[in-house]
Design an enzyme around this catalytic site. Structure first.
Site, short mmCIF file in Angstrom:
data_model
loop_
_atom_site.label_atom_id
_atom_site.label_comp_id
_atom_site.label_asym_id
_atom_site.label_seq_id
_atom_site.Cartn_x
_atom_site.Cartn_y
_atom_site.Cartn_z
N LYS A 258 0.85 -1.19 0.00
CA LYS A 258 0.00 0.00 0.00
C LYS A 258 0.89 1.24 0.00
O LYS A 258 1.52 1.56 1.00
CB LYS A 258 -0.90 0.03 1.24
CG LYS A 258 -1.77 1.31 1.27
CD LYS A 258 -2.50 1.54 2.57
CE LYS A 258 -2.13 2.85 3.25
NZ LYS A 258 -1.99 4.02 2.38
N GLU B 96 9.40 0.99 10.85
CA GLU B 96 10.43 2.01 10.70
C GLU B 96 9.69 3.33 10.89
O GLU B 96 8.91 3.74 10.03
CB GLU B 96 11.09 1.86 9.33
CG GLU B 96 12.50 2.38 9.31
CD GLU B 96 12.54 3.84 8.91
OE1 GLU B 96 12.48 4.12 7.70
OE2 GLU B 96 12.61 4.70 9.82
N CYS C 138 12.81 10.65 8.06
CA CYS C 138 12.77 10.06 9.39
C CYS C 138 14.09 10.28 10.14
O CYS C 138 14.09 10.34 11.36
CB CYS C 138 12.45 8.57 9.30
SG CYS C 138 13.41 7.69 8.05
N GLU D 59 8.46 15.27 16.82
CA GLU D 59 8.94 15.24 15.44
C GLU D 59 8.10 16.19 14.60
O GLU D 59 6.87 16.05 14.55
CB GLU D 59 8.83 13.82 14.89
CG GLU D 59 9.41 13.68 13.49
CD GLU D 59 9.26 12.27 12.93
OE1 GLU D 59 8.20 11.65 13.17
OE2 GLU D 59 10.18 11.79 12.25
#
Lengths: 498, 503
Positions: free
Chosen positions: B194, B270, B304, B403
């Site tokens: 996906k 992750e 990331c 973040e």
């Protein structure tokens, strides 16, 4: 400077044309001695062409050129991913020229075009591709000692490596050697057999076309006692890999010992046993046993040349095996329907015929074959000896021809003892449908490869090599990388004080 | 039958027409979703305008894809296809992607907003090399033979899971796809993948290459849809044996929870990060500045591993902040059309992300931090934000703890090595860190002390396909890249063959 052109006919009707000089630094030249070597077609015994001969002075040149390449344009100057790309490109080029390479191999070596194409060339390409995949995966380790230290290993290329290959699978042996050596970043000086130099010479142009920096691969066709000896003794070659007879393997090792103690790996001869128990699938055993000894005209280091058959199935095995041997079609490598071509040279022909004579003289029975086929070329009929004893030369020594000995046995422990009773230890096969018996026997056989219910199965990713006097080291698989790397342990002191 | 949309591009970097299928790629064929009424508008973040429309799937389509994948696994993939053959197909796939590199770079620049030249050199070529690398592993997936005693043969097989679900984010769509399909296919798994519903275009185009490379139908299935619909269906599916998710920590929890509640499928994650960059006073300052820029502002901060907390030794702080600020402002001046060769800074990927980042910038201001540079929108069209530096921050501020996933750095001062290690580790995240020092012992010592899955000494973001990558703590579970990735997609079977032990 020599070159070769040829128009093929029969099962392959293409043409080839390529330079056949001494290949150093990406270019072809005459050898220093300006002499040539005759290339003979073993199917006819006639001269095909003459190629430039390399001698000791050419080896010296090649080593200098290879070292320069290693220091400046190869080795650790080139990342693994890039080495991978070059090897992959080479494999693609070989694939594009597959039929041509197969035809050259059949003409030069005498194996049929069909076998050359289906096995030799195809496996050569697969080998190059396999090692291309390793090129960017050369991994050392980090090893824990204490927190005041970082310790890791590097697997570095050795530098300039020498490689000496035989005439039985010329292109395949070339691929087995250059694949792992190039993947790990080494520069190469390689001596093909003076009997079968042609596919290696054809590869030179492909190596250039693939984009390898000049001097990374240098191809020198010359004699064992000149080029081979010079490579083995050379003070600036750090490693030599030799495939050939045990007799010559000793010379290579002795030369290394007398000079710079270069690392030596050897892939030598064999007298491989094939043990067929009475609970084997008989038809399969017959088919595999025939493949074991007659494949490549018996010119395989791993040939299953001593066939031990348990008493209960001996008669039926022998009958079927003989029929199989008789059904092998011997003839022109480029004629349709042919299974077996000539032996590679007059010398080999004479040697095999002399073993056949010795078998007869020592009292063995020629069950089938045992003589020349035809009147032209070096053809020998598939041959089976029975009624042999362990002390006979044909039972102890490697014949390297289409000559098998069949031995009856009753006792399991004793046949394993007999199978192991040899200075060789390259391969072995066992046929049995019983899992315990099959695997226990395989584990007890003193050989680098044990085949269970098959023979002569080789894969690019599975190690191959000898026990005892059949060799030192392993080719193929991840194991091959160890032949071409030096391990450096790096200790970084992060805080220990003196 | 789903249609294709043709995108006509006439830019200084790329001119051409690219056709993209808008449907679902299941069992080697394009099809409409079972309930064909959900669509997504794909927006060009440089302009805020619609590019095209794609179909969105429901859980029913995931069911169909899983069936197709299982069929392929039993008949033409997994144990039915030797590693050597899988490797060949992967190498061909890499070659095809390289052949079409320009097209894929254009798609990423258009859909994600990253500069075209960066997309080509980094995203597309990175994906090519990654797939090539794993093509080489396909026939080298080796188990062990383990000595116990001579009455036994004991060995391991590293077997594929079968059907794996893979959910990827929008920040590096094509590259993230390659990180997932490479090792999964090399080890013999079939895939239900996906993409992000915001950035599905490169995946849809990639499906064409999968066909051209000769993968059997059903080995790779691409299903676009919303996270809570398609992602959830994958995470809870009883016939998917393993799921790999890259995205936010928030959603990562949902994936793990869904697995826990359904079939306990193996989960690798992750996730996010708040990666520290530490600049010591014995660093090569000029280099440290350049790498710190790269660590923070590459991909508009949408990474990331973004080095978003910059710790600078007090001895060099003033010089650092002055030079850093000038460089960041310089970057801001290159903001513009991703297809322009001069552009180094593109838009954020979407309105939602834009709003989120601006929200953090506001919170920084209201919590008392100083906007040293930037801190506002760039221009009036598209989702551009000026590269931003906050100073005078303290550890409790949201902009220091959370973040942001945008071009917003916080810069902090420190005195001692022990202090900065503690401050750098004071986070729930643990993905990556950068350390700048010319002192070898210090560099390695600090790298060993920081709780992160990757440590870069005197560099940043130089992820290599052979070196494992993944998170400590809440930055993730499991490793991608390198030989380690093979373990991510295989399960170990130990086989004991009795050769003589009798009862």
């Amino acid at each position: 400077m020599t070159s070769f052109s040829y128009d093929f006919s029969g099962t392959y009707t293409g043409k080839t044309s390529f330079k056949t000089g001494v290949f150093i630094g990406g270019e072809f030249r005459h050898g220093a001695s300006k002499s040539t070597i005759d290339v003979v077609n073993p199917a006819t015994g006639k001269l095909v062409t003459q190629i430039s001969e390399a001698t000791a002075a050419d080896v010296d040149d090649a080593v200098k050129v290879a070292q320069k390449a290693f220091d400046e344009t190869w080795g650790l100057n080139v990342g693994g991913a890039q080495r991978a790309a070059l090897l992959n490109r080479l494999a693609i080029l070989m694939d594009e020229h597959a039929d041509e390479l197969a035809a050259i191999e059949a003409l030069d070596n005498g194996k049929t075009f069909g076998w050359a194409k289906g096995v030799d060339i195809s496996f050569s390409i697969a080998t190059i591709k396999y090692f291309a995949g390793w090129a960017d995966k050369i991994q050392g380790q980090t090893i824990e000692t204490d927190e005041k230290k970082l310790i890791y290993t590097r697997h570095e290329p050795i530098g300039v490596v020498g490689q000496i290959i035989p005439w039985n699978f010329p292109l395949l042996m070339f691929a087995w050697k250059i694949g792992p050596a190039l993947a790990t970043g080494n520069a190469i000086v390689i001596k093909p057999s003076e009997f079968t130099p042609m596919t290696a010479l054809r590869m030179c142009e492909l190596i250039n076309e693939a984009g390898f920096p000049k001097g990374v691969v240098n191809v020198l066709v010359g004699y064992g006692h000149t080029v081979g000896q010079t490579i083995s003794e050379h003070m600036d070659i750090q490693k030599v890999a030799f495939t050939g007879s045990t007799l010559v393997g000793r010379k290579v090792m002795a030369a290394a010992a007398a000079t710079n103690l270069k690392n030596v790996t050897l892939e030598l001869g064999g007298k491989s046993p094939n043990i067929i128990f009475d609970d084997a699938d008989l038809e399969q055993a017959v088919n595999w046993a025939a493949h074991g000894i007659f494949w490549n005209h018996g010119q395989a280091c791993c040939a299953g040349s001593r066939i031990f058959v348990q008493a209960g199935i001996y008669d039926e095995f022998l009958e079927r095996f003989t029929a199989k041997a008789k059904s092998i079609q011997v003839g022109d490598p480029f004629a349709p329907g042919i299974d077996q071509g000539p032996q590679v040279s007059q010398i080999q022909y004479d040697r095999i015929m002399s073993y056949i004579d010795s078998g007869k003289q020592e009292g063995a029975t020629v069950h089938t074959g045992g003589e020349r086929h035809g009147t032209e070329g070096f053809f020998i009929k598939p041959t089976i000896f029975t009624d042999v004893t362990p002390e006979m030369k044909i039972v102890k020594e490697e014949i390297f021809g289409p000559v098998g000995v069949v031995i009856k046995f009753t006792d399991e422990a004793d046949v394993i003892r007999q199978a192991n009773d040899t200075v060789y230890g390259l391969a072995a096969a066992v046929f049995s449908q019983n899992i315990n018996r099959a695997l226990e026997t395989a584990h007890k056989l003193q050989a680098g490869t044990a085949w269970v219910n098959c023979v002569n199965q080789l894969h690019a990713n599975v190690p191959f090599g000898g026990y005892k006097q059949s060799g030192i080291g392993r080719e193929l698989g991840e194991y091959a990388l160890h032949n071409y790397t030096n391990v450096k342990a790096v200790h970084v002191n992060l805080g220990h004080k003196m | 039958m789903p249609g294709t949309t043709t995108l006509d591009l006439d830019t200084s970097s790329f001119k051409g027409s690219i056709s993209i299928n808008t449907g679902l790629f299941i069992g080697g064929k394009w099809c409409d979703p079972v309930d064909a009424h959900d669509h997504a508008e794909i927006i060009n973040p440089s302009t805020g305008k619609k590019i095209m429309v794609i179909s969105l799937a429901s859980s029913k389509d995931v069911d169909l894809a899983v069936k197709a994948a299982h069929k392929a696994y039993k008949t033409s993939w997994g144990f039915k296809c030797p590693g050597k053959e899988r490797g060949k197909m992967l190498l061909k796939l890499a070659d095809l992607l390289e052949r079409d590199a320009d097209q894929f770079a254009a798609i990423e620049a258009l859909n994600v907003g990253k500069p075209y030249h960066v997309a080509k050199a980094y995203d597309v070529m990175g994906a090519v090399e990654y797939i090539r690398y794993f093509g080489g592993w396909a026939d080298k997936n080796q188990g062990n033979v383990i000595e116990t005693n001579e009455a036994k043969l004991a060995y391991t097989r590293h077997e594929p899971f079968g059907v794996c679900g893979q959910i990827i984010p929008w920040n590096f769509p094509l590259l993230m796809m390659s990180w997932k399909v490479g090792p999964a296919l090399a080890t013999g798994n079939c895939i239900i993948l996906k993409p992000s519903e915001m950035t599905p275009l490169s995946a849809l185009k990639f499906a064409e290459l999968v066909v051209e490379a000769g993968f059997p139908p059903g080995v790779v299935n691409i299903i676009n849809g919303y996270g809570p619909v398609v992602g959830q269906a994958i995470a809870e599916h009883p016939d998917i044996a393993k799921v790999a998710f890259t995205g936010s920590t928030l959603v990562g929890r949902k994936v793990m929870e869904a697995s826990a509640k359904s079939n306990l499928k193996v989960v690798t994650l992750e996730l996010g990060g708040k990666s520290p960059t530490i600049v010591f006073d014995d660093s090569d300052l000029d280099q440290a500045l350049k790498w710190t820029m790269q660590a923070m502002y590459a991909n508009m901060g949408q990474s990331c591993v973004a080095g978003s907390r910059v710790f600078v030794h007090e001895g060099i702080y003033d010089e650092f902040i002055q030079k850093f600020s000038a460089m960041v402002q310089g970057l801001g001046q290159t903001a513009g059309d991703p297809f322009s060769a001069n552009t180094m800074h593109g838009p954020q990927v979407s309105q939602v992300q834009f709003d989120r980042i601006m929200g953090y910038i506001d919170s920084g201001k209201s919590e008392g931090a100083t906007v040293h540079t930037g801190g506002e929108r760039h221009g009036t069209e598209g989702f551009f934000i000026k590269p931003t530096i906050f100073t005078d921050v303290h550890p409790e501020m949201k902009i220091v703890k959370e973040e942001i996933f945008g071009p917003v750095a916080v810069v902090l001062k420190f005195k001692t090595e022990e202090e900065v290690i503690e401050a750098a580790n004071a986070t729930t995240y643990g993905l990556s860190c950068c350390i700048f020092t010319e002192n070898i012992s210090r560099g390695i010592r600090v790298a060993h002390a920081l709780e992160n899955g990757s440590a870069f000494i005197n560099s940043a973001q130089l992820v290599d396909h052979g070196v494992p990558f993944g998170g400590y703590k809440q930055s993730g579970i499991g490793r991608e890249h390198g030989e380690y990735a093979l373990s991510t997609y295989t399960q170990v079977k130990g086989i004991h063959v009795n050769l003589g032990i009798r009862l």
